[in-house]
Design an enzyme around this catalytic site. Structure first.
Site, PDB file in Angstrom:
ATOM      1  CG  ASP A 144      -1.900   1.129   1.234  1.00 17.71           C
ATOM      2  OD1 ASP A 144      -2.982   0.943   0.649  1.00 17.71           O
ATOM      3  OD2 ASP A 144      -1.587   2.193   1.800  1.00 17.71           O
ATOM      4  CG  ASN A 152      -5.221  11.244  -4.877  1.00 15.40           C
ATOM      5  OD1 ASN A 152      -4.606  11.618  -5.875  1.00 15.40           O
ATOM      6  ND2 ASN A 152      -5.887  10.111  -4.835  1.00 15.40           N
ATOM      7  CG  HIS A 157      -8.130  12.983  -7.791  1.00 11.79           C
ATOM      8  ND1 HIS A 157      -8.167  11.915  -6.911  1.00 11.79           N
ATOM      9  CD2 HIS A 157      -9.020  13.889  -7.315  1.00 11.79           C
ATOM     10  CE1 HIS A 157      -9.040  12.156  -5.952  1.00 11.79           C
ATOM     11  NE2 HIS A 157      -9.586  13.350  -6.167  1.00 11.79           N
ATOM     12  CG  ASP A 161      -4.788   9.121 -11.875  1.00 14.11           C
ATOM     13  OD1 ASP A 161      -5.140   8.472 -10.872  1.00 14.11           O
ATOM     14  OD2 ASP A 161      -5.592   9.662 -12.664  1.00 14.11           O
ATOM     15  CD  GLU A 188      -4.740   3.946  -1.159  1.00 12.61           C
ATOM     16  OE1 GLU A 188      -4.939   4.229   0.028  1.00 12.61           O
ATOM     17  OE2 GLU A 188      -5.633   4.002  -2.035  1.00 12.61           O
TER      18      GLU A 188
END
Length: 277
Positions: A144, A152, A157, A161, A188
């Site tokens: 993770d 974020n 975002h 990404d 994630e």
């Protein structure tokens, strides 16, 4: 492999099928093919008869020669049409097979990272567990990205990404070099499965992977340091995928609780296996 649009781009079959949408289109398409078939049959028949019997319509021809000519015409016409239709059908089947293959691949692949998605991972991992011998050790990992929500929220975002794609690329290259099955499990979170490595070896690989994922991702004129936490568990003998992944997920939560950017292992015991079941 080409993308789905690439398979059909510029293909006559693709443009043709896009026009066959209603019953009227089907009738029109069928009538057109019948007209072409009849025209070709008439043309081939006329050419064959003229070549074999001559062009004099008033000439007397022996019955045997007429019979032989008729058989020859029927063989040539049927062979020609059969070959053309079979070739055309084979092309269509090829395009359909490629399309189905690409759709199946797309349904099991995460488009952002290029890794398997959860569906693809579950299918592949289940098959691996079924094929693994009972004396082979199976290692499951959950990985993770640390503080991804804050990343974020702070940078947007689009940057998130980019981080996912960066980590996904590291995981993909590591998996190829170390014979791991790896996937983006959701958000994630990433999952991996390894067969045949003992727990000590698996921890070393997980630590190496954690080090590789400790990377800086550029944003504007600065960079953000990315780290990951990894939980793993190993087991010898029969165990279902959901149970071993739940144990790896529990190890991941422990890694988070202990400060992140670390690897934590949970051993499979009768007690932990019962809780995960």
């Amino acid at each position: 492999m080409k993308s789905l649009p690439g398979i059909f781009a510029g293909q006559q079959w693709g443009s043709m099928t896009s026009q066959v949408l209603t019953r009227r289109d089907i009738v029109r398409y069928t009538a057109g093919r019948v007209a072409i078939t009849v025209s070709l049959t008439g043309l081939v028949t006329a050419i064959t008869v003229v070549l074999h019997l001559g062009g004099d319509l008033s000439a007397t021809v022996p019955v045997g020669q007429v019979i032989l000519s008729s058989i020859l015409v029927s063989v040539i016409v049927s062979a020609s049409l059969s070959a053309a239709l079979s070739y055309r059908s084979a092309l269509v089947q090829q395009q359909l097979t490629l399309a189905r293959t690409e759709l199946a691949r797309a349904a099991r692949t995460d488009p952002l990272t290029g890794l398997l998605n959860r569906r693809g991972f579950d299918e592949a991992a289940t098959a691996i567990l079924e094929q693994a011998q009972s004396d082979h050790e199976v290692v499951a990992l959950m990985c993770d990205i640390d503080r991804f929500k804050s990343i974020n929220d702070q940078f947007g975002h689009e940057f998130g990404d980019r981080v996912l794609a960066e980590i996904g690329g590291i995981l993909r290259r590591f998996a190829e070099a170390n014979d791991l099955l790896i996937a983006r499990h959701g958000g994630e979170e990433f999952a991996a499965l390894l067969v045949g490595a003992n727990a000590e070896h698996a921890v070393c690989r997980a630590e190496a992977l954690r080090d590789l994922c400790a990377t800086a991702v550029a944003v504007d004129e600065a960079s953000v340091q990315i780290t990951v936490s990894i939980g793993l568990t190993s087991h010898v003998g029969e165990i279902d995928l959901s149970s071993i992944m739940r144990l790896a997920d529990q190890a991941l939560y422990q890694a988070k609780d202990r400060g992140r950017n670390r690897v934590v292992q949970i051993d499979v015991t009768p007690e932990t296996a019962a809780k995960a079941a």
